[in-house]
Design a protein around this motif. Sequence first.
Motif, mmCIF file in Angstrom:
data_model
loop_
_atom_site.group_PDB
_atom_site.id
_atom_site.type_symbol
_atom_site.label_atom_id
_atom_site.label_comp_id
_atom_site.label_asym_id
_atom_site.label_seq_id
_atom_site.Cartn_x
_atom_site.Cartn_y
_atom_site.Cartn_z
ATOM 1 N N SER A 191 0.839 -1.199 0.000
ATOM 2 C CA SER A 191 0.000 0.000 0.000
ATOM 3 C C SER A 191 0.876 1.252 0.000
ATOM 4 O O SER A 191 0.461 2.323 -0.456
ATOM 5 C CB SER A 191 -0.924 0.013 1.229
ATOM 6 N N PHE A 192 2.120 1.126 0.523
ATOM 7 C CA PHE A 192 3.066 2.239 0.517
ATOM 8 C C PHE A 192 4.107 2.091 -0.600
ATOM 9 O O PHE A 192 4.637 3.077 -1.103
ATOM 10 C CB PHE A 192 3.799 2.328 1.859
ATOM 11 N N ALA A 193 4.438 0.841 -0.947
ATOM 12 C CA ALA A 193 5.475 0.572 -1.951
ATOM 13 C C ALA A 193 4.945 -0.514 -2.895
ATOM 14 O O ALA A 193 5.171 -1.709 -2.673
ATOM 15 C CB ALA A 193 6.757 0.111 -1.268
ATOM 16 N N PRO A 194 4.238 -0.140 -3.947
ATOM 17 C CA PRO A 194 3.509 -1.091 -4.801
ATOM 18 C C PRO A 194 4.340 -2.187 -5.449
ATOM 19 O O PRO A 194 3.796 -3.244 -5.776
ATOM 20 C CB PRO A 194 2.891 -0.175 -5.876
ATOM 21 N N THR A 195 5.645 -1.971 -5.645
ATOM 22 C CA THR A 195 6.460 -3.001 -6.301
ATOM 23 C C THR A 195 7.346 -3.763 -5.321
ATOM 24 O O THR A 195 8.171 -4.572 -5.741
ATOM 25 C CB THR A 195 7.353 -2.369 -7.391
ATOM 26 N N HIS A 196 7.170 -3.516 -4.033
ATOM 27 C CA HIS A 196 8.025 -4.180 -3.046
ATOM 28 C C HIS A 196 7.516 -5.577 -2.704
ATOM 29 O O HIS A 196 6.336 -5.767 -2.417
ATOM 30 C CB HIS A 196 8.105 -3.357 -1.760
ATOM 31 N N VAL A 197 8.424 -6.532 -2.741
ATOM 32 C CA VAL A 197 8.130 -7.903 -2.314
ATOM 33 C C VAL A 197 9.242 -8.328 -1.368
ATOM 34 O O VAL A 197 10.415 -8.347 -1.752
ATOM 35 C CB VAL A 197 8.082 -8.879 -3.512
ATOM 36 N N CYS A 198 8.889 -8.619 -0.147
ATOM 37 C CA CYS A 198 9.878 -9.018 0.851
ATOM 38 C C CYS A 198 9.999 -10.544 0.842
ATOM 39 O O CYS A 198 8.992 -11.247 0.945
ATOM 40 C CB CYS A 198 9.453 -8.536 2.234
ATOM 41 N N ILE A 199 11.214 -11.056 0.676
ATOM 42 C CA ILE A 199 11.450 -12.492 0.690
ATOM 43 C C ILE A 199 12.064 -12.868 2.044
ATOM 44 O O ILE A 199 13.090 -12.319 2.445
ATOM 45 C CB ILE A 199 12.385 -12.925 -0.455
ATOM 46 N N ILE A 200 11.411 -13.797 2.713
ATOM 47 C CA ILE A 200 11.812 -14.197 4.071
ATOM 48 C C ILE A 200 12.370 -15.615 4.029
ATOM 49 O O ILE A 200 11.692 -16.546 3.573
ATOM 50 C CB ILE A 200 10.602 -14.133 5.018
ATOM 51 N N THR A 201 13.592 -15.785 4.483
ATOM 52 C CA THR A 201 14.230 -17.097 4.523
ATOM 53 C C THR A 201 14.758 -17.347 5.934
ATOM 54 O O THR A 201 14.793 -16.427 6.750
ATOM 55 C CB THR A 201 15.405 -17.182 3.522
ATOM 56 N N PRO A 202 15.191 -18.562 6.238
ATOM 57 C CA PRO A 202 15.769 -18.793 7.567
ATOM 58 C C PRO A 202 16.983 -17.912 7.839
ATOM 59 O O PRO A 202 17.278 -17.604 8.993
ATOM 60 C CB PRO A 202 16.166 -20.274 7.517
ATOM 61 N N ASP A 203 17.687 -17.516 6.787
ATOM 62 C CA ASP A 203 18.883 -16.696 6.952
ATOM 63 C C ASP A 203 18.627 -15.207 6.771
ATOM 64 O O ASP A 203 19.528 -14.397 6.965
ATOM 65 C CB ASP A 203 19.956 -17.136 5.944
ATOM 66 N N LYS A 204 17.408 -14.851 6.392
ATOM 67 C CA LYS A 204 17.113 -13.440 6.165
ATOM 68 C C LYS A 204 15.671 -13.124 6.562
ATOM 69 O O LYS A 204 14.747 -13.320 5.775
ATOM 70 C CB LYS A 204 17.353 -13.071 4.699
ATOM 71 N N PRO A 205 15.461 -12.636 7.791
ATOM 72 C CA PRO A 205 14.108 -12.268 8.221
ATOM 73 C C PRO A 205 13.585 -11.089 7.410
ATOM 74 O O PRO A 205 14.331 -10.438 6.668
ATOM 75 C CB PRO A 205 14.305 -11.873 9.696
ATOM 76 N N ALA A 206 12.315 -10.796 7.566
ATOM 77 C CA ALA A 206 11.720 -9.649 6.881
ATOM 78 C C ALA A 206 12.496 -8.390 7.236
ATOM 79 O O ALA A 206 12.942 -8.221 8.363
ATOM 80 C CB ALA A 206 10.260 -9.503 7.289
ATOM 81 N N LEU A 207 12.655 -7.489 6.278
ATOM 82 C CA LEU A 207 13.479 -6.305 6.527
ATOM 83 C C LEU A 207 12.896 -5.387 7.598
ATOM 84 O O LEU A 207 13.610 -4.562 8.172
ATOM 85 C CB LEU A 207 13.729 -5.544 5.224
ATOM 86 N N CYS A 208 11.614 -5.545 7.911
ATOM 87 C CA CYS A 208 11.021 -4.774 9.006
ATOM 88 C C CYS A 208 11.470 -5.295 10.362
ATOM 89 O O CYS A 208 11.316 -4.617 11.378
ATOM 90 C CB CYS A 208 9.500 -4.816 8.923
ATOM 91 N N GLY A 209 12.015 -6.524 10.383
ATOM 92 C CA GLY A 209 12.453 -7.119 11.640
ATOM 93 C C GLY A 209 11.338 -7.773 12.421
ATOM 94 O O GLY A 209 11.569 -8.370 13.473
ATOM 95 N N GLY A 210 10.109 -7.678 11.916
ATOM 96 C CA GLY A 210 8.969 -8.175 12.673
ATOM 97 C C GLY A 210 8.523 -9.582 12.328
ATOM 98 O O GLY A 210 7.659 -10.139 13.002
ATOM 99 N N ILE A 211 9.084 -10.177 11.272
ATOM 100 C CA ILE A 211 8.622 -11.503 10.846
ATOM 101 C C ILE A 211 9.822 -12.405 10.581
ATOM 102 O O ILE A 211 10.599 -12.171 9.658
ATOM 103 C CB ILE A 211 7.761 -11.412 9.562
ATOM 104 N N THR A 212 9.966 -13.447 11.389
ATOM 105 C CA THR A 212 11.001 -14.443 11.169
ATOM 106 C C THR A 212 10.465 -15.520 10.226
ATOM 107 O O THR A 212 9.291 -15.502 9.840
ATOM 108 C CB THR A 212 11.411 -15.103 12.488
ATOM 109 N N TYR A 213 11.308 -16.463 9.885
ATOM 110 C CA TYR A 213 10.887 -17.557 9.006
ATOM 111 C C TYR A 213 9.735 -18.341 9.637
ATOM 112 O O TYR A 213 8.763 -18.687 8.969
ATOM 113 C CB TYR A 213 12.066 -18.487 8.734
#
Length: 465
Positions: A191-213
Motif C-alpha cells: 500500500s506504501f510501496a507497490p512493487t516491493h516484495v519481501c522475501i523471508i528465509t531462515p537466513d534473512k528475516p523480513a526487513l522490518c524485523g517483525g517476521i522471522t521464518y
Amino acid sequence: MFDDIPVSVGPMNEGERVRGPDMHVELAGPKSYGFELVRVGEASDKVEIIGKDISEVEEGTRTPFAIIVRVGGDNLEEDLEGVLERRIHEFFNYIEGVMHLNQRDSVWIRVNKSSASKGLTLEHIGKVIQRLYKAEFPFIKSVDVELITDPDKVKEELEKAREVYAKRDARARELSEEDVDVFYGCVMCQSFAPTHVCIITPDKPALCGGITYFDARAAAKIDPEGPIFEVPKGELLDGKLGIYSGVNEAVKEKSQGSIEEVALHSVMYKPSTSCGCFEAITFYIPEVDGFGVVHRDFKGETPMGVPFSSLAGQCSGGKQVEGFCGMCIEYMRSPKFFQADGGWQRVVWLPKELKEKVKDAIPEDLYDKIATEEDVSNTDELMKFLKEKNHPIVERWAEVEEEEVEEEEEFVEEVEEGFAVPTLELPGGFGGLPPGIKIILHNAVIKAEKIIITKEEPSKKSSKK
C-alpha cells in the motif's frame, strides 16, 4: 461493525500519509520511543488506556506509546504471536487519518488533525483492533488491548517486550536456507510501496524485523489468502549471491513485472527491494570501497554527509537500487550477511549504538577496526582510520589499484597526449546508473548542477584516429 467509530475504517484508508503540518499527535516514532506486542493467553475483551488520550495532548506534539494485545482462543500457540503482531500495521492503517509505520520497538504512528477533531480516541482505536482481529482470524475468541502513553509505563514494558523479540529471533537462527525447500514472501507494505516484495528465509528475516521464518510459515498456514505466502525455492542459480529461480518468479509476479531478479545476499548486484519499514540500511561508500550500515534511530550524519532519512529516500518505495539495501538488524547476525559482497570484511562504519547492539555478530578481530560517528565524520577521516587500524579493506584497495592501473594503461594509449585520466570506479547499476556503464575517477573534484549520462547509437560514434 464500526458504527460507533467517528471516522471511517477499511482498506480504502491504507497508504494515507500524515505529514507534519497535518499532524495532531505522533505516537512513539524516531524522536520518541515505544513498541507493539501481541501475546497469546487469557483475554476478556477489554480496552484499557494508561496515560493521556488523543484529545488530552497538545496539538502537534509527540508522546511515547505502546500497544499490548492479548489474544485468547482454542489452539492458539505462541508461534502465532509474531504473525498476529505484524497485522497491527495493517489494522492501524485501516483507520481514517491514522498512519502506522515500522514495527516492534521502532513503531511510528501519527493521527491527523481532522480525525482528532472528529473525536477519535485511543479507546476507539482499541475497539477497531479488537474487532479486526476477530474478523480476520475466527479462531480468536477474545482480545484485550492495552494502549499506553504514560512515559514511565511505556519504558517499563519496553524492556519486557525486547526480551520477547530476542527470544523469537534466537529460535529462527536454528535453521538455514539449505535446510528448507520453501521460502516466504510478504506484500503487506505494497500500500506504501507497490512493487516491493519481501522475501523471508531462515537466513534473512523480513526487513522490518517483525517476521522471522517461523512467523511467516505460521502466517501462510493460518491465512492462505493473506499478504504472506509460500515461495518455492526452485533452482539455486547462484549460491553466493543467493539467487533462486523460484524467488525470481514470485518477485516478478508480485511486483507486476517491475523486478525480475533478486540477489538475497548482495548490496551491489540486484539487491532486495525496500519498502520503508526497514530497521537499517546498508550503503556503499565508493571512496573506501566498503559499506556502512545505519539504523533508523541514528540521528546524526553518516560519513557520506547524509542522515538515515536521506538514504531511506534513496532506496525505499519498492525500488531496487544497487549500492543501497534496506534490511533488519537481525540479518547482521546471519552467516549469509551480504556474503556476495564480502560480508563483515567490507563493513567499515556503524553508529556506536548499533555496533554495541550487534557486537556478538561482529568478528572479534574486526570489531575495533570498524569506525563509528565518534571516530570519523567524513570519508577522508574514515580512510585514515581504516589505514591506521589496518582494516581488511585496505588490502582490497591495493588489489583494486593494481587492476585499475592495468586498465588505465590500456586506455591511455587511446587518448590524446596530455589528457589526465581520473581513476575511481563506480559499478554499473550503482545509485541508479544503467547496467554496463562504468565511471572511473581519480583525485578529481567535480562540481555540476546536473550530470546526464547517455549511450550513443553506433552510427553517431566518431571513428578512432
